[in-house]
Write an enzyme that holds these catalytic residues in place. Structure first.
Site, PDB file in Angstrom:
ATOM      1  N   LYS A  52      17.951   1.448 -18.576  1.00  0.00           N
ATOM      2  CA  LYS A  52      17.822   2.775 -17.958  1.00  0.00           C
ATOM      3  C   LYS A  52      17.821   2.644 -16.438  1.00  0.00           C
ATOM      4  O   LYS A  52      17.714   1.522 -15.925  1.00  0.00           O
ATOM      5  CB  LYS A  52      16.533   3.443 -18.461  1.00  0.00           C
TER       6      LYS A  52
ATOM      7  N   ARG B 127       2.393   9.558 -24.367  1.00  0.00           N
ATOM      8  CA  ARG B 127       3.637  10.082 -23.799  1.00  0.00           C
ATOM      9  C   ARG B 127       4.486  10.602 -24.955  1.00  0.00           C
ATOM     10  O   ARG B 127       4.089  11.542 -25.632  1.00  0.00           O
ATOM     11  CB  ARG B 127       4.315   8.980 -22.978  1.00  0.00           C
TER      12      ARG B 127
ATOM     13  N   TYR C 194       9.536   4.906  15.410  1.00  0.00           N
ATOM     14  CA  TYR C 194       8.828   6.182  15.288  1.00  0.00           C
ATOM     15  C   TYR C 194       7.328   5.938  15.180  1.00  0.00           C
ATOM     16  O   TYR C 194       6.878   5.063  14.442  1.00  0.00           O
ATOM     17  CB  TYR C 194       9.296   6.933  14.035  1.00  0.00           C
TER      18      TYR C 194
ATOM     19  N   MET D  88      15.202   5.926   8.622  1.00  0.00           N
ATOM     20  CA  MET D  88      16.020   6.354   7.483  1.00  0.00           C
ATOM     21  C   MET D  88      17.131   5.355   7.162  1.00  0.00           C
ATOM     22  O   MET D  88      17.338   4.993   6.009  1.00  0.00           O
ATOM     23  CB  MET D  88      16.604   7.745   7.767  1.00  0.00           C
TER      24      MET D  88
HETATM   25  C1  LIG Z   1      11.350   1.010 -19.929  1.00  0.00           C
HETATM   26  C2  LIG Z   1      10.950   0.724 -21.310  1.00  0.00           C
HETATM   27  C3  LIG Z   1      10.861  -0.594 -21.778  1.00  0.00           C
HETATM   28  C4  LIG Z   1      11.086  -1.807 -20.896  1.00  0.00           C
HETATM   29  O1  LIG Z   1       9.965  -2.075 -20.092  1.00  0.00           O
HETATM   30  P1  LIG Z   1       9.925  -3.417 -19.192  1.00  0.00           P
HETATM   31  O2  LIG Z   1       8.521  -3.466 -18.694  1.00  0.00           O
HETATM   32  O3  LIG Z   1      10.880  -3.211 -18.080  1.00  0.00           O
HETATM   33  O4  LIG Z   1      10.308  -4.535 -20.062  1.00  0.00           O
HETATM   34  C5  LIG Z   1      10.563  -0.780 -23.117  1.00  0.00           C
HETATM   35  N1  LIG Z   1      10.341   0.266 -23.930  1.00  0.00           N
HETATM   36  C6  LIG Z   1      10.400   1.540 -23.516  1.00  0.00           C
HETATM   37  C7  LIG Z   1      10.135   2.645 -24.468  1.00  0.00           C
HETATM   38  C8  LIG Z   1      10.692   1.816 -22.196  1.00  0.00           C
HETATM   39  O5  LIG Z   1      10.741   3.085 -21.781  1.00  0.00           O
END
Ligand SMILES: *Cc1c(COP(=O)(O)O)cnc(C)c1O
Length: 373
Positions: free
Chosen positions: A40, A137, A266, A314
């Site tokens: 992802k 979640r 800045y 930036m």
């Molecule tokens: C992002 C994610 C992972 C991977 O987590 P890492 O700590 O990067 O290995 C595994 N399972 C789910 C459901 C996730 O959302």
């Protein structure tokens, strides 16, 4: 090797990526567990070509957060199972089937949507079920699981459950909570792999590396695949033969000498304490280098460490190269990576900016130039 084309670029080491994969697969093999690469957020900022490379290396299980990510992978020719880890909206259901993604289900409503389209399209009808054992979640609660599955079977007989999963909230920090989550999960599904073809998975990188006994049939590996430690301590991943896949490089855009007592950047958060030589880099917070790293992070130039001085702006930042002879315009600078005996790690930047390595990597999704070496 100086790449003269870019002011700022990411280098992805394909051999390391593949060797990390092989390493994780062989660790998984010891426990009868296969690897799902979690890709992802553009493969944790590494870019979609990284996923293509894993696919070419023969990997057949991928995890994404959204339907559009899954769609992108299919359009790039990625085969195998693509698990939709983050749920979906009802208007995305058709795309799930069209691109043959495997949804991870968290509610009866999602199943109803899936059923509607799958009877229409006669397409992929497998799904995984997510159980919430203590993350709060996505997922259904452990106590509701048996009833959910019984109802699902009755209402939607053409949809087939091919896996069950849960997700750890604290595998890197609270072993007791993790064991509780694991136990709740395996109590619900005590079976082994051949239980009607239903596979079980619960581990992220931290779970996989720290609790080998919890690997089950599949492990969802994100950060460790990219060679970065889920705990923030690189000795964990290095100790398993996993090496960082990415380096971040820039070129010096400008160099100048400043007198003593001269304010920089800045907010004038830094004032020279002696006559100083300052180099300007064409990278700032718009490219994902957190402003909170101002006056804290180092970079490597000519094999030596130089401190970032003044506020990161930036698109620019300054480094103090007073003690490093010969620095000139176009010199290569390492913001992340190894040079000589020294190394700037993602874990180091995470610790300096008070976050986790995952966030550092994902913020670099904004670095457009990605070069495979
Ligand atoms: C992002 C994610 C992972 C991977 O987590 P890492 O700590 O990067 O290995 C595994 N399972 C789910 C459901 C996730 O959302």
């Amino acid at each position: 090797m100086v790449n003269m084309r870019y002011p700022l670029w990411m280098e992805i080491n394909r051999d390391r990526l593949r060797s990390n994969l092989t390493q994780l697969q062989s660790m998984g093999d010891e426990s009868g567990s296969r690897i799902m690469a979690v890709v992802k957020a553009d493969a944790y900022g590494h870019g979609i070509d990284t996923v293509v490379s894993l696919s070419e290396a023969g990997l057949r299980n991928f995890g994404v957060a959204s339907v559009s990510e899954g769609e992108q992978l299919r359009k790039r020719g990625v085969k195998g199972d693509i698990y939709l880890l983050g749920g979906f909206f009802s208007d995305e259901t058709e795309s799930i089937l069209r691109y043959c993604l495997t949804p991870v289900i968290s509610s009866m409503e999602e199943l109803a949507q899936l059923n509607r389209y799958s009877t229409e399209l006669q397409n992929c009808t497998c799904f995984h079920l997510k159980i919430d054992t203590g993350m709060g979640r996505m997922g259904i609660l452990s106590n509701d699981t048996q009833e959910f599955l019984a109802r699902a079977k009755k209402l939607y007989p053409s949809l087939s459950l091919s896996g069950v999963m849960t997700h750890f909230s604290c595998a890197e920090c609270y072993p007791d909570h993790t064991k509780k989550q694991y136990n709740a999960f395996v109590r619900l599904f005590p079976g082994t792999t051949d239980k009607g073809g239903i596979i079980r998975h619960c581990c992220n990188s931290a779970g996989f590396l720290l609790f080998p006994e919890m690997r089950l049939d599949m492990a969802r590996i994100g950060i460790a695949l990219y060679g970065v430690s889920p705990t923030g301590d690189p000795t964990l991943t290095r100790g398993c033969g996993l090496r960082p896949v990415m380096s971040l490089k820039a070129r010096v855009k400008f160099v100048k000498n400043l007198p003593e007592c001269f304010p920089l950047g800045y907010g004038a958060t830094y004032v020279t304490s002696c006559p100083s030589r300052i180099a300007v880099l064409p990278v700032g917070y718009s490219q994902g280098i957190f402003r909170s790293l101002s006056n804290r992070m180092d970079v490597l130039i000519r094999g030596r460490r130089a401190r970032v001085v003044g506020a990161i702006s930036m698109d620019q930042m300054m480094i103090d190269v007073t003690g490093i002879p010969g620095v000139e315009k176009s010199d290569e600078v390492l913001l992340i990576g190894e040079s000589g005996n020294d190394e700037i790690t993602v874990e180091e930047l995470a610790s300096l900016s008070g976050t986790i390595p995952h966030e550092i990597l994902c913020s670099l999704v904004r670095v457009k130039n990605k070069v495979f070496i």
